[in-house]
Design a protein around this motif. Structure first.
Motif, mmCIF file in Angstrom:
data_model
loop_
_atom_site.group_PDB
_atom_site.id
_atom_site.type_symbol
_atom_site.label_atom_id
_atom_site.label_comp_id
_atom_site.label_asym_id
_atom_site.label_seq_id
_atom_site.Cartn_x
_atom_site.Cartn_y
_atom_site.Cartn_z
ATOM 1 N N ALA A 106 30.125 42.514 42.323
ATOM 2 C CA ALA A 106 30.351 43.160 41.034
ATOM 3 C C ALA A 106 30.049 42.245 39.846
ATOM 4 O O ALA A 106 29.227 42.581 38.981
ATOM 5 C CB ALA A 106 31.791 43.664 40.959
ATOM 6 N N TYR A 144 32.921 53.576 40.554
ATOM 7 C CA TYR A 144 32.648 53.315 41.981
ATOM 8 C C TYR A 144 32.449 54.624 42.751
ATOM 9 O O TYR A 144 31.669 54.659 43.706
ATOM 10 C CB TYR A 144 33.742 52.420 42.583
ATOM 11 C CG TYR A 144 33.699 51.054 41.922
ATOM 12 C CD1 TYR A 144 32.624 50.197 42.156
ATOM 13 C CD2 TYR A 144 34.660 50.659 40.993
ATOM 14 C CE1 TYR A 144 32.523 48.967 41.503
ATOM 15 C CE2 TYR A 144 34.580 49.436 40.342
ATOM 16 C CZ TYR A 144 33.500 48.596 40.603
ATOM 17 O OH TYR A 144 33.393 47.389 39.950
ATOM 18 N N ILE A 168 39.506 48.375 37.852
ATOM 19 C CA ILE A 168 40.432 49.357 38.430
ATOM 20 C C ILE A 168 41.821 49.175 37.820
ATOM 21 O O ILE A 168 42.498 50.132 37.481
ATOM 22 C CB ILE A 168 40.522 49.154 39.967
ATOM 23 C CG1 ILE A 168 39.123 49.202 40.601
ATOM 24 C CG2 ILE A 168 41.478 50.142 40.611
ATOM 25 C CD1 ILE A 168 38.549 50.544 40.815
ATOM 26 N N ILE A 172 32.100 48.074 51.410
ATOM 27 C CA ILE A 172 32.836 47.538 50.250
ATOM 28 C C ILE A 172 33.476 46.179 50.530
ATOM 29 O O ILE A 172 34.147 45.995 51.535
ATOM 30 C CB ILE A 172 33.914 48.548 49.785
ATOM 31 C CG1 ILE A 172 33.256 49.663 48.970
ATOM 32 C CG2 ILE A 172 35.006 47.859 48.980
ATOM 33 C CD1 ILE A 172 34.217 50.637 48.324
ATOM 34 N N GLU A 232 27.032 43.726 37.561
ATOM 35 C CA GLU A 232 27.421 44.909 36.783
ATOM 36 C C GLU A 232 27.185 44.803 35.284
ATOM 37 O O GLU A 232 26.732 45.753 34.652
ATOM 38 C CB GLU A 232 28.901 45.231 37.027
ATOM 39 C CG GLU A 232 29.162 45.868 38.376
ATOM 40 C CD GLU A 232 30.636 46.189 38.598
ATOM 41 O OE1 GLU A 232 31.485 45.825 37.745
ATOM 42 O OE2 GLU A 232 30.945 46.804 39.630
ATOM 43 N N SER A 235 30.734 44.872 45.806
ATOM 44 C CA SER A 235 32.173 44.629 45.645
ATOM 45 C C SER A 235 32.740 45.431 44.488
ATOM 46 O O SER A 235 32.014 45.904 43.611
ATOM 47 C CB SER A 235 32.443 43.134 45.446
ATOM 48 O OG SER A 235 32.149 42.723 44.135
ATOM 49 N N ILE A 236 34.063 45.557 44.519
ATOM 50 C CA ILE A 236 34.800 46.272 43.472
ATOM 51 C C ILE A 236 35.369 45.230 42.509
ATOM 52 O O ILE A 236 35.883 44.198 42.943
ATOM 53 C CB ILE A 236 35.994 47.046 44.096
ATOM 54 C CG1 ILE A 236 35.538 47.938 45.257
ATOM 55 C CG2 ILE A 236 36.752 47.849 43.042
ATOM 56 C CD1 ILE A 236 34.864 49.188 44.887
ATOM 57 N N SER A 237 35.273 45.523 41.220
ATOM 58 C CA SER A 237 35.888 44.634 40.237
ATOM 59 C C SER A 237 37.350 45.055 40.053
ATOM 60 O O SER A 237 37.636 46.150 39.575
ATOM 61 C CB SER A 237 35.107 44.750 38.916
ATOM 62 O OG SER A 237 35.944 44.437 37.839
ATOM 63 N N TRP A 238 38.235 44.177 40.445
ATOM 64 C CA TRP A 238 39.691 44.433 40.365
ATOM 65 C C TRP A 238 40.076 44.808 38.933
ATOM 66 O O TRP A 238 40.822 45.770 38.701
ATOM 67 C CB TRP A 238 40.406 43.170 40.856
ATOM 68 C CG TRP A 238 41.883 43.184 41.014
ATOM 69 C CD1 TRP A 238 42.792 44.071 40.496
ATOM 70 C CD2 TRP A 238 42.666 42.234 41.767
ATOM 71 N NE1 TRP A 238 44.070 43.736 40.876
ATOM 72 C CE2 TRP A 238 44.024 42.606 41.659
ATOM 73 C CE3 TRP A 238 42.361 41.091 42.520
ATOM 74 C CZ2 TRP A 238 45.067 41.882 42.266
ATOM 75 C CZ3 TRP A 238 43.390 40.377 43.120
ATOM 76 C CH2 TRP A 238 44.727 40.776 42.997
ATOM 77 N N CYS A 297 42.350 50.998 46.253
ATOM 78 C CA CYS A 297 40.962 51.099 46.754
ATOM 79 C C CYS A 297 40.924 52.016 47.969
ATOM 80 O O CYS A 297 40.060 52.904 48.077
ATOM 81 C CB CYS A 297 40.411 49.721 47.126
ATOM 82 S SG CYS A 297 40.130 48.661 45.705
#
Ligand code: BGC
Length: 463
Positions: free
Chosen positions: A27, A110, A94, A126, A31, A88-91, A159
């Motif tokens: 991410a 996402y 979220i 993920i 991003e 990846s997810i950006s904490w 998530c």
């Protein structure tokens, strides 16, 4: 790189029909849109804004703009015939403050990415944490604060609940060895902390969080494939003198065994790295059992090897890496040695009986790329990828576990402390115009993945 190119038949079918082929991103590196749609600050947003931390003062505020260009990039994944996409997810997208109120716009982003992958027939994988801790949590101590276990598990739960209906493959963390080592001991990555106290507490809380997060996924998503990823490098002693051999063993334990062994129930490798004994200070009742998890798969990420010698001057480990620049070996733009045999050795090393499946979740190289008549002829990257893949195949043919291979990375992007200088992509990015150009390596990977029997040049160099 000295190359000795031969024509041999090298086909994807040699790896077997079930072998997973993919490409990986993260991410923060791709991003951009760092403060858009309610996203909170991460430790990397803050670190990149500080003077002197990143080469040339670069930041990732825009980078290759995946936040807006995701459709274009997923279309390119499709065009390259790549069936699996790891991101990846950006904490902080979220949970802008790390805990508490959820930012629905972050979740929506996402969902759009996942749904577009599915629409295009690409399997989304993920990574839950790829180094970008929400800054508000760092203000409370970040990974050095034991409370991070509950902050992290709450985030994992969101998530799982938000994306679990469509995501089968999960990686709880990306390379804990790198973000604790570079971020909490050496201070060269965010959050820039140093010293043994920060390092050891961060290690222990990271391992506990990784396992606690995996347990949340298992409970909420019993059918998911749950994994996590580790960096690794083949370590060799500089000479066969006992002092160098012991030093190499110590660095091997630190770089290659520190996180996997507790997870497998073997504990931290204290015997080979005595200074780790102090980590027991951070243990609470029941921790030993909570370091262990039966992961469905382990991802390993390999780029190079390291040569280690005894050093009187290095505190804690009495060992030093012999720089690749000083060894007259082929180098990438990261000044890492090109050493294809390293990936073979690492597949062998991670052949622990307790590991069910092993994927190469990252491998790739940064080389200087030039646009000539609208094309990027990155022969060295093609040679690198082929040479490493040949070693993966060798390990597989010898019966070692290896079920897939993901190239690092899709597009040129923000390479942490090195900024935009090293280009790792299969696709070139002009960061001023956001124009993308598929490099020769991207075209090679696309052809390779087409399932045709191809006669392609394979590098037969050093190993
Ligand atoms: C990381 C990536 C990084 C790559 C090349 C890995 O350590 O997971 O984020 O860009 O190596 O340095």
């Amino acid at each position: 790189m000295e190359s000795n190119i031969q024509d041999i038949t090298f086909d994807k079918k040699l790896f077997g029909a079930d072998f997973a082929w993919g490409v990986s991103t993260a991410a923060f590196q791709v991003e951009g849109s760092c403060d858009i749609d309610g996203k909170g600050q991460s430790i990397w947003d803050v670190f990149t804004a500080k003077n002197g931390k990143i080469l040339n003062g670069h930041n990732a505020n825009t980078t290759c703009d995946f936040y807006n260009q995701y459709k274009k990039d997923i279309d390119l994944i499709k065009e390259l015939n790549i069936p699996n996409f790891r991101f990846s997810i950006s904490w902080a997208r979220i949970l802008p403050k790390g805990t508490g109120e959820v930012n629905q716009k972050g979740i929506n982003h996402y969902n759009r990415v996942i749904n577009y992958c599915i629409e295009k027939g690409i399997e989304p994988w993920i990574t839950i944490y790829h180094w970008d801790l929400p800054y508000d949590l760092e203000l409370k101590g970040g990974w050095t604060n034991r409370e991070v276990i509950s902050w992290f598990t709450a985030y994992v739960k969101i998530c799982a609940q938000s994306f679990g209906d469509r995501i089968k493959y999960w990686m709880v963390m990306n390379e804990p060895g790198v973000f604790t080592g570079a971020g909490y001991f050496l201070g060269i990555h965010a959050p820039g902390k140093t010293g043994l106290k920060n390092f050891l507490s961060a290690i222990h809380h990271t391992t506990l969080s990784m396992v606690a997060g995996a347990k949340v996924l298992r409970e909420l998503l019993p059918d998911a494939q749950i994994g996590t990823t580790f960096s690794c490098s083949y370590i060799e002693p500089y000479t066969d003198k006992p002092k160098d051999v012991v030093a190499a063993k110590r660095i091997d334990a630190l770089l290659n065994r520190l996180f996997i062994e507790p997870v497998l129930g073997l504990g931290y490798p204290i015997k080979d790295v005595p200074v780790l004994k102090t980590i027991e200070k951070y243990f609470k009742a029941g921790d030993e059992a909570n370091l262990k998890f039966d992961f469905d798969f382990i991802g390993i990420q390999n780029y190079t090897r390291e040569i280690v010698k005894y050093s009187f001057f290095t505190p804690y480990v009495s060992a030093a890496l012999v720089k690749a620049q000083d060894r007259a070996v082929p180098l990438t733009d990261m000044k890492w040695e090109v050493y294809p045999g390293s990936i073979y050795q690492m597949i062998k090393k991670f052949n622990y009986p307790q590991i069910k499946k092993l994927y190469i979740t990252e491998n790739g190289a940064a080389f200087p790329d030039y646009v000539t008549d609208g094309e990027v002829n990155d022969t060295r990257r093609v040679e690198y990828l082929q040479a490493y893949l040949k070693e993966v195949l060798k390990a597989k043919n010898e019966g070692y576990k290896v079920s897939g291979y993901f190239v690092w990375t899709l597009t040129d992007n923000f390479e942490w402390a090195e900024g935009y200088n090293p280009r790792f992509g299969l696709i070139y990015v002009d960061f001023d115009t956001q124009e993308r150009i598929i490099k020769a390596s991207g075209r090679w990977y696309a052809n390779f993945l087409k399932q045709e029997i191809l006669s392609v040049p394979v590098w037969e160099g050093l190993h």
